[in-house]
Design a protein around this motif. Structure first.
Motif: not given
Ligand SMILES: *[C@@H]1O[C@H](CO)[C@@H](O)[C@H](O)[C@H]1NC(C)=O
Ligand SMILES: *[C@@H]1O[C@H](CO)[C@@H](O)[C@H](O)[C@H]1NC(C)=O
Ligand SMILES: *[C@@H]1O[C@H](CO)[C@@H](O)[C@H](O)[C@H]1NC(C)=O
Ligand SMILES: *[C@@H]1O[C@H](CO)[C@@H](O)[C@H](O)[C@H]1NC(C)=O
Ligand SMILES: *[C@@H]1O[C@H](CO)[C@@H](O)[C@H](O)[C@H]1NC(C)=O
Ligand SMILES: *[C@@H]1O[C@H](CO)[C@@H](O)[C@H](O)[C@H]1NC(C)=O
Ligand SMILES: [Cu+2]
Length: 412
Positions: A31-33, A57, A86
């Motif tokens: 969910m938080e990637k 990132d 990400n």
């Protein structure tokens, strides 16, 4: 002749296609990637406290869509790995890995500062104990659950965009079989629609760097599994061979006298089960290969269609490939003419360099010749001959002679 030395490969990459760290398989991560697991050495994400790396990132340059794939936003492998994560570990210096816990290829020591040179050897130059050690490592890998990695058994959409994770354990050997399947599988478009004209590791410039990275990661996992830091994959030099010289029970398995499609019961691999071989079934059901056993290894060397592959590659074929000065050319796919990559991969004639859809030569010739599990792209890595074959395709002189491979391939 061709020197098989593995130089320090100074690439930087966050993670490679198909690697899902167990530590990042929770719904929270998805969910938080974010995939920035702690390094065991100091307990901090990416070994940050020890200066090994930091969580950052991922910045991807936007690649223009090619004609082979007229979609965006339909396949989890687009802009890899950003559909799943990400933020990942960006490792400093010579550190590498999902938590910066490894050294880059070609380095060792507590700070990954010591250079090391490992040499891949001809399997027929190994002593009997060395050869048996290699076979024992394969067996161990096939029987040991990967501590670090899991495989997704559904797409991101099927996981409800990460809120319901779907992952399975997998053994160390099959992890790599699955990765090779995953990179080359078709795109599930939903409903009963499938897009087949896609492959992230074949029929394009990525063929050689992808398989090189695959072999290096395979070696690294075996080194960790066995504690044998000097392990390298042996190669089979198939030049001018007229049969599968490694298909004996002492090496990669002889033929079953009772069934020419199977391995002899006396071979090391007759009890192996394959995975990821049923692409049509997965497509029909719109599912991913989940690592379930799908029966024994199939191999029937020499029983192939001789009109497609009249012979195994010759020394002259290899010399011709090496004389091609363009790494890739034109369309940069399997229609490319005078392309080193396309000719070595086997879609162009090793006599003329002209693409020929009716023939499978060079690298492809070996896959077709084995006439079994090796002959279907998605499942081919089930057969351990895949490793010996690709270790020969990857022999450095073939690439380094012309392209001075230190960095260039990472940009392909
Ligand atoms: C990464 O993904 C998260 C979760 O979807 C999102 O909130 C965030 O904006 C993304 N970050 C970047 C840099 O795209
Ligand atoms: C991505 O870009 C941001 C902002 O420019 C930068 O702070 C970060 O270090 C970059 N990440 C990587 C992995 O290069
Ligand atoms: C997942 O995300 C996509 C794109 O943002 C959205 O269209 C879709 O409805 C989402 N699916 C679920 C199950 O949340
Ligand atoms: C690996 O090779 C190096 C250099 O030859 C040697 O010093 C080291 O002891 C070897 N390691 C093992 C585990 O055999
Ligand atoms: C094996 O070769 C035969 C032709 O001799 C061909 O019909 C068959 O499809 C091949 N099998 C595989 C798995 O490639
Ligand atoms: C490759 O060469 C053949 C024979 O000259 C030609 O028909 C074909 O169009 C060429 N392919 C490409 C991609 O240029
Ligand atoms: Cu492949």
């Amino acid at each position: 002749m061709l020197l098989a030395a593995l130089y320090c490969l100074l690439w930087s990459f966050q993670t490679s296609a198909g690697h899902f760290p167990r530590a990042c398989a929770s719904s929270k991560n998805l969910m938080e990637k974010e995939c920035c697991p702690p390094w065991e050495g100091d307990g901090s994400p990416c070994g940050q406290l020890s200066g090994r790396g930091s969580c950052q990132d991922i910045n991807l340059s936007k690649a223009p869509p090619g004609p082979q794939f007229p979609f965006t936003g339909v396949d989890d492998r687009e802009s890899w790995p950003s559909v799943f994560y990400n933020r990942t570990c960006q490792c400093f210096d010579n550190f590498m890995g999902f938590n910066c816990g490894n050294c880059k290829f070609g380095f060792r020591g507590p700070n990954c500062r010591e250079r090391r040179l490992l040499v891949r050897r001809n399997i027929f130059d190994l002593s009997v104990p060395e050869k048996n050690k290699f076979l024992a490592y394969l067996t161990l890998a096939k029987h040991t659950t990967s501590p670090d990695y899991v495989i997704p058994t559904g797409t991101y959409g099927q996981m409800n965009n990460g809120s319901t994770p779907m992952f399975n354990d997998i053994n160390v050997y099959d992890l790599f079989v699955w990765m090779h399947y995953y990179v080359s599988r078709d795109t599930l478009l939903g409903g009963s629609e499938i897009w087949k004209d896609i492959d992230f590791a074949h029929e394009a410039p990525g063929f050689l760097p992808w398989h090189r990275l695959f072999l290096l990661l395979w070696e690294q996992e075996i080194q960790k599994l066995t504690g044998d830091e000097n392990f390298t994959i042996p190669y089979w030099d198939w030049r001018d061979a007229d049969n599968c010289e490694i298909c004996t029970d002492e090496y990669m398995g002889g033929r079953d006298p009772a069934n020419p499609n199977l391995l002899s019961p006396a071979s090391f691999f007759s009890s192996w089960q394959i995975i990821c071989s049923r692409l049509e079934e997965y497509n029909r059901r719109q599912v991913l290969c989940d690592g379930t056993s799908e029966g024994p290894l199939l191999r029937n060397p020499g029983n192939h269609d001789p009109a497609r592959t009249p012979r195994l590659p010759s020394s002259a074929d290899v010399e011709f490939c090496l004389s091609l000065t363009q790494y890739d050319s034109g369309a940069m796919d399997k229609a490319a003419n005078f392309s080193f990559r396309n000719t070595l991969e086997g879609f162009a004639s090793p006599l003329t360099g002209i693409a020929d859809a009716s023939q499978s030569s060079m690298h492809n010739a070996l896959h077709i010749f084995m006439n079994g599990t090796m002959s279907q792209v998605q499942g081919s890595a089930n057969d351990p001959i895949f490793l010996l074959h690709h270790a020969f395709v990857d022999r450095d002189k073939a690439i380094m002679k012309i392209y001075g491979f230190q960095k260039p391939l990472s940009h392909l």
